[in-house]
Structure formats: structure tokens, C-alpha cells
Scaffold this active site. Sequence first.
Site, mmCIF file in Angstrom:
data_model
loop_
_atom_site.group_PDB
_atom_site.id
_atom_site.type_symbol
_atom_site.label_atom_id
_atom_site.label_comp_id
_atom_site.label_asym_id
_atom_site.label_seq_id
_atom_site.Cartn_x
_atom_site.Cartn_y
_atom_site.Cartn_z
ATOM 1 C CG ASP A 9 -2.070 0.963 1.110
ATOM 2 O OD1 ASP A 9 -2.067 1.773 0.159
ATOM 3 O OD2 ASP A 9 -2.975 0.926 1.965
ATOM 4 C CG ASP A 103 -3.684 3.890 -2.762
ATOM 5 O OD1 ASP A 103 -4.578 3.070 -2.993
ATOM 6 O OD2 ASP A 103 -3.777 4.766 -1.884
ATOM 7 C CD GLU A 104 -5.690 -1.810 -0.548
ATOM 8 O OE1 GLU A 104 -5.852 -2.595 0.403
ATOM 9 O OE2 GLU A 104 -6.526 -0.933 -0.848
#
Length: 404
Positions: A9, A103-104
Site C-alpha cells: 500500500d 495505490d493498493e
Amino acid sequence: MNKSILHLDLDTFFVSVERLLDSKLNKKPVLVGGTGDRGVVAACSYETRRFGVHSGMAMKMARQLCPQAIVIRGDAGTYMKYSDMVTDIIKNEVPVFEKTSVDEFYADLTGMDRFFGNYKFSKQIRETVIKETGLPISFGLSQNKVVSKVATGEAKPNNQIKIDIGFEKEFLAPLSIRKIPMVGKVTAQKLRNLGVHHIKTLQEMPLEMVVSVLGKNGRIIWNRANGIDSSPVIQYNERKSISNERTFNKDTIDVKKIESCLSAMGENLAYQLRQGNKLTSCVSVKIRYSDFSTYSKQMKIPYTSADHILIPLIHDLFKKLYNRRILIRLIGVNFSHLVSGHYQIDLFDDNLKRLNLYASLDNIRNRYGSNTVMRASTMDVKSIRSNRNPFNGEPPILLAHRKQ
């Protein structure tokens, strides 16, 4: 064979990108999101969190809590560029990965221990991302997705944690019940009413009691609290629908303005269908009034991806739906029941000239951008358009300047 699942993350992703672009923002309180009265915080720096600010909060409230914060509207295109850079690094390093947001990421490292130490290998991936992009990133490594995700949250900021097999319950036990994925405010309050504040208490409760309190989701939550999860890393998710919404800066009753937005949405969504070689057979329109009451109406149709069929249907649905004649806060359009295929010519209504026109317009948009050609009636609503192909396996874009 024991599973080995890595969760990565990017820390305060939008803020981190802004700091890469402007080093003056380092160590300063920064908010990224909508800057208007209805703006929402899309990302906030750690410096703002001690004031009670969090993502998803109304920007107006965040500014009141932290008046010294620097507010940036953000640019989704820039963030996607950096997201793609990180995606390419992970894609080149791991056999199977899943991108769940900009973003993960999850990666399945099962079986790689015989060649590498998975923790050492995960550290190398993290170091590569930091070195090549300059972005801080954290990871959690365990035998399943849920524990790895929670571990990443505990590792932040810019750190890493490994949970050894057999220690999942022990790791989760002292944490707040809000740390369990799927436990939101309402569910957490139900559990607090029973005196359950930490995961350890939930672990000790009989499964039947949790199910009776939380309903059908109780079993999933109890399993997660006990570190039990068998969900696989899914490399690609087929989109079942595409949609577009717009929240107006100011509630409006200007029907001409609303219809222009609907036309722009229909035009862009139809273009996206053709980009992905998809057809829709269900069109729906949503309205949210100024009092937050929300209504929607849908219609089943023969499979199509043609503007001249879809846009009139959208307007017809809106006219049937808009019957309160009060101010509108939000409108949206959704195409669902998608299948693969090309638009089939209608022997009575279509001709080769019309199909060639669509092909030419799409070629221009593909080459020069979706804003280069549009209906005259939609010229004032350019922000709705996007050249992104929603069927490329990537998760939907989270707009940095989203509104409530």
C-alpha cells in the site's frame, strides 16, 4: 502448501506524489481533494491526522480542524501515471498480482520460498519501488489477504511487517475491531454495544452469537477476526457495469444544464463501451435531490453501444424520473448487463455512413483525446470525459477532487 500473500500500500499516495513534485510540502500538513464547499478529502498527510482529519471527510470540516493545512485539488492523471509506474515494477517481479485500487496491491508468493525468502523478496520489491519512484510504500506479509492488509496498516508509515503462520490470532487480538476489513461505523457500534472493543473479545465469542448480532456478514467478520481467509489473489476482474456521476457545485434546477451533463455522460460511456468491444442491454439514470433523497430508473434494451440509441434513452429515463421539480444535487448514468461484441447495424434505422462516423470519431478521440470532438450541446461539461478504457483490468479511478 502454505499460502504466502503480500499486501502493498502506497502511503498517503496523493500527498506523496504532490511532495515529489514540490519538496516544499515535505513535513507540512497537506490535504488533497475537492476544494469547493462540497469537496471531500481524498488524501491527507500524517501531520493533519493528529487534528482528527481523515480521508473521506468533508474538506470544509478538515479545514476547520486543521486551518494551517495546505489544500491541493490534485490531478488524477498525474496520480495514475505514478500508479502505473508502481504497477509495472510489481508486475515484473511477481508471478500473480491483483491491483485493487490506484495505490493498493496484492501478490501471491506461494511456493516462492524454495527459491527466495519471501520476506526478503518482499523487502526487495519495496526498496525497488522507493528507489525508482521516490514514493513511500508499506507492506504486510502473511498466509492470507485479510491478515496481510491489517499488517500493512500496522506497518505504516513506510515500513513492513511479516506475520508468521500460526500467529495470526495473536497479532490481531489487541487491535481495535475497526481494523477488521468490512467492519464500518455501524457494525462497530453494534459490537461496542455488546462490550466488544478489541478483536480478542470477538475471537472469544461463539460464532452463533456473532451471526445473530451481525446477520449473514457475521460469519465472515468472525473468520476475519480469527485470521481465517481463503480469498484468492485475482489477477483480473471483468467489469459488469460502467457508470458516471456528477455532483453539482451548487444544487440546480437548470434542466438544460442537467441534460447537457446527461448527454456528455452517455456519449463518453458509449465511447468506452466501443473501446472495450462491449455492448450494454440495461441503461439506468440516478437523481439525488437537495434533501439527499435518491431515485433511479432503468430500462432493458437490445444490446448496443451506439450514441444515437443510448443518449435519447437516457433523456427519456430522466424525464420519467424527474417529477419532484426541486433542486438536484447529483445525477448519474449507468450501463450494465455488459457482454463482449460489436454494435450490430439496424437494417431499418442505421446505415454504413453512420457506422463510419462512429469509427472516425473514435479514432480522433483515441489519438488526440476525448475532449477533441464532442456534441455542441455538451461543450460546457468537458470534465466528464475520459480516454481511459475501463475494461483493461485496472480498478476504477478515484478522483482526487471528488465531492460529497
